[in-house]
Scaffold this motif. Structure first.
Motif, PDB file in Angstrom:
ATOM      1  N   ASP A  77       0.834  -1.213   0.000  1.00 17.34           N
ATOM      2  CA  ASP A  77       0.000   0.000   0.000  1.00 17.34           C
ATOM      3  C   ASP A  77       0.864   1.257   0.000  1.00 17.34           C
ATOM      4  N   ASN A  78       1.952   1.246   0.781  1.00 22.46           N
ATOM      5  CA  ASN A  78       2.863   2.397   0.804  1.00 22.46           C
ATOM      6  C   ASN A  78       3.456   2.669  -0.568  1.00 22.46           C
ATOM      7  N   LYS A  81       0.805   4.046  -2.933  1.00 19.93           N
ATOM      8  CA  LYS A  81       0.481   5.412  -2.515  1.00 19.93           C
ATOM      9  C   LYS A  81       1.583   6.388  -2.879  1.00 19.93           C
ATOM     10  N   SER A  82       2.841   5.993  -2.680  1.00 21.31           N
ATOM     11  CA  SER A  82       3.957   6.895  -2.970  1.00 21.31           C
ATOM     12  C   SER A  82       4.068   7.174  -4.464  1.00 21.31           C
ATOM     13  N   ASP A  84       1.291   6.866  -6.788  1.00 22.90           N
ATOM     14  CA  ASP A  84       0.079   7.427  -7.397  1.00 22.90           C
ATOM     15  C   ASP A  84      -1.010   7.639  -6.349  1.00 22.90           C
ATOM     16  N   GLU A  85      -0.707   8.468  -5.345  1.00 26.67           N
ATOM     17  CA  GLU A  85      -1.667   8.711  -4.266  1.00 26.67           C
ATOM     18  C   GLU A  85      -2.942   9.354  -4.778  1.00 26.67           C
ATOM     19  N   LYS A  87      -4.328   8.860  -7.639  1.00 28.63           N
ATOM     20  CA  LYS A  87      -4.987   7.972  -8.604  1.00 28.63           C
ATOM     21  C   LYS A  87      -5.165   8.625  -9.976  1.00 28.63           C
ATOM     22  N   ASP A 156      -7.867  10.585  -4.535  1.00 27.39           N
ATOM     23  CA  ASP A 156      -7.513   9.503  -3.614  1.00 27.39           C
ATOM     24  C   ASP A 156      -8.730   8.728  -3.119  1.00 27.39           C
ATOM     25  N   TRP A 160     -10.104   3.564  -9.139  1.00 28.29           N
ATOM     26  CA  TRP A 160      -9.089   3.581 -10.181  1.00 28.29           C
ATOM     27  C   TRP A 160      -9.766   3.619 -11.544  1.00 28.29           C
ATOM     28  N   GLU A 264       3.694  16.611  -2.072  1.00 28.07           N
ATOM     29  CA  GLU A 264       2.367  16.049  -1.802  1.00 28.07           C
ATOM     30  C   GLU A 264       1.457  16.341  -2.984  1.00 28.07           C
ATOM     31  N   ASN A 265       0.904  15.280  -3.555  1.00 31.27           N
ATOM     32  CA  ASN A 265      -0.013  15.426  -4.682  1.00 31.27           C
ATOM     33  C   ASN A 265       0.575  16.299  -5.787  1.00 31.27           C
TER      34      ASN A 265
END
Length: 713
Positions: A77-78, A81-82, A84-85, A87, A156, A160, A264-265
């Motif tokens: 999950d990390n 997320k790192s 494509d947090e 999506k 997020d 998807w 971030e993003n």
């Protein structure tokens, strides 16, 4: 052990990210270019290091977490997320295909197998290149800015994409928004669409160039961070270049704006304002503000949305005396909000010189009497280790500086002293102990439990007391580590009143370990035979990188851990930084709170009765405080913005109206605050005035005024 001398600040990972470039990992990267993207492969050194890192965390760290199905789930999950947090890149079919690695990825790392993680990374890189190439084709496409259409930037909480068509539709809207956003920043009546298209093409081409330059060392650093963050948020592997710059930045100077940054993003986000730097002095930039554009001096702004962090930082940093302008989206503001412009002159920021400073504030009591309160602001717990080791009698330290400040406040006959530890992320453990000693006689200050469950009690051995009068400590959500040790000890001894909001909850100790200690001679020979030993790493950098691993845990003298829960104030002020989103308790892999036996210590006084009286007086003041109501409204607006899905209107007229409405709303809010302080109002067309009112400090001084009166009664 290192932790006897220093506590690594809880933001150390941000230090690394904000001031270093992602370059060689200590071995020649295996990179192949294939149609549609890169095909990166782990080097033999990567595989050996991964295996050893797992072994260290299984056997030597405080947590001792075995690679398992449950850890694999978190690592997986990390990693997703790192990458494509928001999506905005992966398809559901790709996520489904990656699912085969969910329960095994950590066990693979234990065996030195990084193939699954690199496959995920390569898929992401390929997808990113594809969508960016598509975005380029949409810049010159026809866009109807009068059409009723919306766009969600940060997805997020969305599903998807199920098809290429859905993905392309998202990026068509993104291009349309980017063009519309640029268009709305143009002066009224000017048509500069051709210029905006060139700006956007340059942005996307830059992103494509950065994606193509990604190498296997970049991938390995990100992959290892996904693993270490699954174990503990403060355990981190640094490749040789990261390790070198990390260690330099802990002791040397920085040239720039004085802020620690994180991505971030796809936006560079401010995560710490360094005391004494240009951003600190300017007081415009705040935590979680986003930097979306950079201009050198009076030059044109360069868009940095989506850039690699090191590339963005290179634009923001610069030589002392030069000017940089930043285009800022304030924290909590929507992506469609009108950005503000901040102009800063870069300076040389000497980390060791974030010194304690003092001032004297006068507070008028209900009885008409004026009370004088000394305020000491402490941005970190610092000590000149080099001078201390050399037995320099004039070495610089927190305790020495604060002792001098207290001496001067004593001579000026202040009625009370307040130590402001807001945003103090920690520093030297030794200084936290010795500083506590300025306010108490001899006694224990903190307990430390190591990986063998052995407990060591750290004592203040100096019986002298520098300040015996009423004392207060202000903390907030970003007061961490050494700050929490100090505040907790003052509270446990009944030596003073703790004011503010619950602290960060960073109660763990890290030690920096050179990875070469764990690489066997056999593996070193293998690397040499493979031609990887003599890799081009920076001079002085650890050849195999460095791991900062958690080795101990802090406990207050009453037995309660500062980990996870932090220190709760006696007089609480509201804050927008909630435990769910900020601080140690927001970290899924954080060590839990627990308790051990209390030490033997003698309270200075029992303040329980006084605390309840102070709280009652404070609450009564707040009922009639217009500033307090203003603060609550601001927090409510911030929380609402943070918890709302940002749906952006792509209709030009409506988006323009939203911006104008927000601008009017912000001006009205600021004028309300200015009016409360009898200040000139902000009129349209004028530059926005800088507001430096500090309600938390002002009310803390009122509490101290009550404290003085109660102590004297």
């Amino acid at each position: 052990m290192l932790f006897h001398n220093t506590i690594y600040m809880f933001k150390n990972f941000l230090v690394c990210l904000a001031f270093i470039s992602v370059v060689a990992c200590g071995s020649k990267p295996r990179v192949a270019i294939e149609e549609g993207g890169l095909s990166l492969k782990p080097s033999l050194q990567h595989e050996i290091i991964a295996k050893e890192v797992v072994g260290i965390l299984e056997n030597y760290s405080y947590k001792k977490v075995a690679a398992s199905d449950s850890i694999s789930n978190i690592v997986y999950d990390n990693l997703i997320k790192s990458l494509d947090e928001g999506k905005n890149y992966f398809l559901q079919s790709e996520i489904d295909e990656f699912g085969q690695y969910r329960n095994t990825i950590s066990q693979d790392f234990r065996n030195g197998d990084l193939s699954s993680a690199f496959h995920i990374f390569n898929t992401y890189n390929k997808r990113a290149l594809e969508v960016l190439q598509y975005a380029l084709t949409q810049v010159d496409a026809s866009h109807d800015f009068n059409k009723e259409e919306t766009y969600i930037n940060y997805r997020d909480k969305q599903n998807w994409f199920t098809s290429d068509a859905e993905l392309k539709e998202q990026w068509r809207k993104r291009v349309k928004f980017d063009l519309l956003n640029l268009k709305l920043t143009t002066a009224e009546g000017k048509d500069e669409m051709a210029k905006h298209k060139e700006t956007l093409k340059k942005r996307y081409n830059n992103l494509i160039s950065q994606a193509k330059q990604t190498n296997s060392n970049d991938a390995f650093q990100l992959i290892m961070s996904a693993y270490t963050n699954a174990i503990d948020p403060h355990t981190t592997y640094y490749n040789p270049s990261f390790a070198q710059r990390f260690n330099e930045d802990m002791s040397n100077t920085l040239e720039g704006i004085g802020a620690r940054l994180q991505m971030e993003n796809e936006m560079v986000t401010i995560k710490e304002i360094i005391a004494g730097g240009p951003a600190f002095k300017d007081k415009t930039l705040k935590m979680d503000d986003r930097i979306i554009g950079v201009a050198q001096g009076n030059g044109e702004f360069e868009d940095i949305i989506g850039w690699r962090l090191d590339a963005a930082v290179a634009k923001i940093k610069g030589p002392k005396g030069t000017v940089v302008r930043l285009k800022i989206l304030p924290a909590g503001a929507e992506l469609s909000a009108q950005p503000t412009i901040v102009k800063l002159t870069r300076e040389k920021i000497v980390i060791e010189e974030e010194s304690a400073k003092r001032s004297i504030k006068t507070v008028k009591g209900d009885d008409g009497k004026n009370y004088r309160v000394g305020v000491i602001t402490l941005p970190k717990f610092y000590i000149d280790f080099e001078a201390y080791r050399k037995r320099d009698p004039n070495y610089k330290s927190t305790t020495r500086d604060v002792r001098l400040l207290l001496d001067s406040l004593n001579k000026e006959n202040v009625d009370a002293v307040v130590l402001d530890l807001r945003n103090n992320g920690g520093g030297s453990l030794q200084e936290a102990i010795e500083l506590t000693g300025l306010f108490i006689e001899k006694g224990p200050v903190v307990q430390v439990k190591d990986t063998r469950n052995q407990i060591e009690v750290h004592q203040d051995e100096d019986s002298s007391v520098s300040w015996k009068g009423p004392f207060g400590v202000i903390i907030n959500r970003y007061s961490a580590s050494a700050s929490e040790i100090f505040a907790g000890a003052i509270q446990d001894y009944g030596r003073g009143i703790i004011l503010g909001s619950t602290s960060y909850g960073k109660g763990t100790v890290q030690s920096a370990v050179d990875m070469s200690r764990f690489i066997s001679s056999v593996n070193k020979l293998k690397l040499k035979a493979a031609g990887e030993k003599d890799a081009d790493t920076p001079n002085g950098a650890p050849e195999f990188g460095q791991i900062n691993v958690t080795i101990a845990k802090f406990y207050r003298i009453n037995g309660s851990s500062t980990q996870h829960k932090g220190v709760d104030p006696d007089i609480t002020f509201p804050t927008q930084f909630t435990a769910e989103k900020y601080g140690e308790s927001s970290e899924p892999a954080a060590l839990p709170w627990d308790q051990i036996r209390s030490t033997n210590y003698n309270k200075v006084s029992d303040l329980s009765s006084i605390k309840s009286q102070l709280a009652a007086k404070h609450e009564n003041r707040m009922k009639n405080s217009a500033e307090y109501k203003f603060l609550l409204e601001d927090i409510e607006e911030f929380t609402k913005a943070m918890n709302t899905t940002s749906t952006i209107n792509l209709n030009e007229g409506k988006l323009k109206k939203e911006r104008e409405d927000n601008k009017t709303k912000n001006r009205t809010r600021l004028n309300k605050l200015l009016e409360l302080h009898n200040m000139p109002l902000w009129k349209e067309g004028q530059p926005q005035p800088k507001v430096e009112f500090d309600f938390i400090l002002d009310e803390s001084l009122n509490v101290m005024k009550d404290f003085i009166k109660l102590k004297n009664s």
